[in-house]
Design an enzyme around this catalytic site. Structure first.
Site, PDB file in Angstrom:
ATOM      1  N   LYS A  26     -26.015 -90.636  53.982  1.00 20.99           N
ATOM      2  CA  LYS A  26     -25.659 -91.265  52.703  1.00 20.99           C
ATOM      3  C   LYS A  26     -24.179 -91.636  52.664  1.00 20.99           C
ATOM      4  O   LYS A  26     -23.820 -92.756  52.300  1.00 20.99           O
ATOM      5  CB  LYS A  26     -25.970 -90.300  51.551  1.00 20.99           C
ATOM      6  N   ARG A  96     -19.841 -92.441  41.611  1.00 25.40           N
ATOM      7  CA  ARG A  96     -18.387 -92.483  41.815  1.00 25.40           C
ATOM      8  C   ARG A  96     -17.988 -93.163  43.112  1.00 25.40           C
ATOM      9  O   ARG A  96     -16.912 -93.744  43.210  1.00 25.40           O
ATOM     10  CB  ARG A  96     -17.824 -91.070  41.847  1.00 25.40           C
ATOM     11  N   ASP A 120     -16.954 -85.550  36.321  1.00 27.12           N
ATOM     12  CA  ASP A 120     -18.358 -85.287  36.608  1.00 27.12           C
ATOM     13  C   ASP A 120     -18.588 -83.802  36.760  1.00 27.12           C
ATOM     14  O   ASP A 120     -17.726 -82.997  36.413  1.00 27.12           O
ATOM     15  CB  ASP A 120     -18.837 -86.058  37.843  1.00 27.12           C
TER      16      ASP A 120
END
Ligand code: EPU
Length: 421
Positions: A26, A96, A120
C-alpha cells in the site's frame, strides 16, 4: 433504507496451515500513483492491491483529470498534458497520504493546492517537514482557507536536512527534486523499502536518483520524465500481519511473495519470542508450536521495528508468556486500540508512549471497534485466541489497507467471516 454495515466475526482458531499470497505494498503504490503526475503518458503499474486507499488515490487523480483503470492487479494510469493541480479537502480528509501529490504537482506545473490534513487517530500529524523541504528547493508556500498553496516557476536543487526521516516528506522531495534544476542532496532521508521502490520507479521514468534506501539520497534534476511499466514490492506490513496470526493461533504458514530482507528486525524479534522463521525461494515460512515468550519492543524508523507492526506485536504480547514493554517513538497517539484489547481481557497498562503488556493465557470475545488500519487488523488477530465470539466493527479501516483480509485468513483455517450488522 438503513445503511448496511459489515463487521468481522471471529471465533477461536488454530493451528493455522497453508499459504498466503502477499499483495503489493500500500505505502509504495500510493506514492507511485502520485508520481505519475510528473509526466504525461500511459503507465502500467503491476501487483497493485485491491484496497480502499488505492481507490481513494485513484479518485484523487481522477479529480485532477487523470484516467485510472484497475483490472485484476494491474493499474493503468493515463496522464494528459494538463492536470488540475489541486487535492480537495474531501479526499485529503479521507486519506492523509494524499499529501504526496504536492511534490509532483509543484515540480511539473509550478503550482499545487493541497487541502491541509486534519488530526487523526494517531494524534497530531503535521506536514511542516514537507513544507520546509520544498521551500528549500525554492518553492513559495502559503496556507490559505485550509489549503497549502505552493508555487515555483523552477525548483532549484539544494541540500536538505530533514528534522526527522519522515517517509512521505522524503517522497515528496524525491518527486519534486527529480524535475528541479541542479542537484539535491537529502540528508536524514527515510530508508523504508517503499521509499526505495518509489525511487526505482522514478529512475525508470528517467530520473537520476542515487542512494535511495540509505539516509543520504542524491537527486540530479532532469528536464523531462516519461511514462513506464513498474511492479510494486510486496507489502511487509501485510506479511507481518499473517506472521502475527500464526504467532497468536499457532501453526505453520508460508507467505508467498514476501521479502524477508525487508523485515529483518521484525523476524529477529519474532525469533526471540520463539517463532521459527526462514526464507523460502519465493517468500517466508513460519512455524509456531508453543506459547511465545514476551520481549520488549521499541518502534523506530526503518530498519528499526516499524510503528505499523506495533499493534500486531501488542496483540502477540497480550497472549505471550511474561511481560513486555512496548515503546512508541513515532506517533504519540498510537495506543488508542489498547482499550479495545483490554475489553477483551488483555492486561495492558499505558503510560505516555510506553505500554506494559502482561501476557494472559487466553482473551475473551467481546464487541470491539477497529480504530485504524493496522490496529483493526491486530484486533482480528488477537480474537483468534479469544474464547467465545469477537465482533470487530468499523472494518472499513481494515479494507483501506488489506486486500481480501478475511478470505486470506479463512484460506489458512481461521474461523473468521464478514457479517452484516
Ligand atoms: N512528522 C512531523 N512533521 C512532518 C512529517 C512527519 O512532525 O512534516 C512526524 C510525525 O508526526 C511522526 C513522524 O514524523 O511523528 C513520522 O511520520 P512520517 O512522516 O514518517 O509518517 P508518514 O509519512 O505520514 C508513513 C506511512 C505510515 C507509517 C509511517 C511511519 C504512508 C502513506 N504512511 O506515514 O503508514 O506509519 O510512515 O513509518 O506511507 C499505515 O500504512 O497504516 C500507515 C499509517
Amino acid at each position: 433504507m438503513p445503511e448496511v454495515r459489515e463487521a468481522i466475526l471471529v471465533r477461536p482458531s488454530g493451528p493455522l496451515t497453508g499459504t498466503v499470497p502477499i499483495s503489493g505494498a500500500k505505502n509504495s503504490v500510493l506514492k507511485v500513483m502520485a508520481a505519475t503526475l510528473l509526466a504525461p503518458g500511459t503507465y502500467t503499474i503491476r501487483n497493485v492491491p485491491r484496497i480502499e486507499d488505492v481507490a481513494i488515490m485513484a479518485e484523487l487523480l481522477e479529480a485532477m483529470g487523470v484516467t485510472v483503470a484497475h483490472v485484476g492487479d494491474v493499474l493503468t494510469v493515463d496522464v494528459g498534458e494538463s492536470v488540475i493541480p489541486e487535492a480537495p479537502y474531501e479526499l485529503v480528509e479521507k486519506m492523509r497520504a494524499s499529501v504526496v501529490v504536492l511534490g509532483p504537482l509543484l515540480a511539473r506545473f509550478g503550482e499545487a493546492r493541497v487541502a491541509l490534513p486534519g488530526g487523526d487517530d494517531f494524534g497530531s500529524r503535521p506536514i511542516d517537514i514537507h513544507l520546509r523541504a520544498l521551500a528549500d528547493l525554492g518553492a513559495h508556500i502559503e496556507t490559505k482557507r485550509g489549503f497549502v498553496i505552493a508555487r515555483a516557476e523552477q525548483l532549484l536543487g539544494a541540500r536538505i536536512i530533514l528534522d526527522f526521516p519522515s517517509v512521505t516528506a522524503t517522497e515528496n522531495v524525491l518527486m519534486a527534486a527529480s524535475l528541479a534544476k541542479g542537484t539535491t542532496v537529502i540528508d536524514n532521508a527515510a530508508r523504508e523499502p517503499e521509499v526505495a521502490d518509489l525511487a526505482a520507479f522514478l529512475n525508470r521514468m528517467g530520473a537520476h536518483i542515487l542512494g535511495a534506501g540509505t539516509s543520504t539520497i542524491t537527486v540530479e534534476g532532469v528536464n523531462e520524465l516519461g511514462a513506464v511499466d513498474h511492479t510494486i514490492i510486496p507489502d511487509r506490513v501485510e506479511a507481518a500481519t499473517f506472521l502475527a496470526a500464526v504467532g497468536v493461533a499457532g501453526g505453520e504458514i508460508t507467505l508467498a511473495g514476501a521479502r524477508p530482507d525487508h523485515m529483518d528486525m521484525l523476524c529477529l524479534k519474532l525469533g526471540e519470542m520463539g517463532m521459527r522463521i526462514s526464507p523460502t525461494n519465493d517468500g517466508l515460512w513460519a512455524m509456531v508450536n508453543r506459547r511465545l515468550s514476551s520481549v520488549d519492543v521499541s518502534t523506530l524508523p526503518y530498519p528499526g521495528i516499524a510503528t505499523d507492526y506495533k499493534p500486531l506485536l501488542v496483540a502477540l504480547l497480550s497472549v505471550a508468556d511474561g511481560v513486555g514493554i512496548v515503546t512508541e517513538n513515532l506517533f504519540s497517539g498510537r495506543f488508542r486500540y489498547v482499550d479495545e484489547l483490554v475489553r477483551m481481557g488483555a492486561d495492558i497498562r499505558t503510560e505516555g508512549h510506553h505500554a506494559v503488556v502482561r501476557g494472559v493465557a487466553q482473551l475473551s470475545g467481546a464487541p470491539v471497534k477497529a480504530p485504524d488500519i493496522r490496529a483493526g487488523a491486530a484486533l482480528v488477530i488477537a480474537s483468534l485466541r479469544a474464547e467465545g465470539e469477537t465482533l470487530v466493527t468499523n472494518i472499513h479501516h481494515i479494507d483501506r489497507g488489506y486486500e481480501n483480509f478475511v478470505g486470506k485468513l479463512q484460506a489458512i483455517g481461521a474461523d473468521v467471516q464478514r457479517v452484516q450488522i
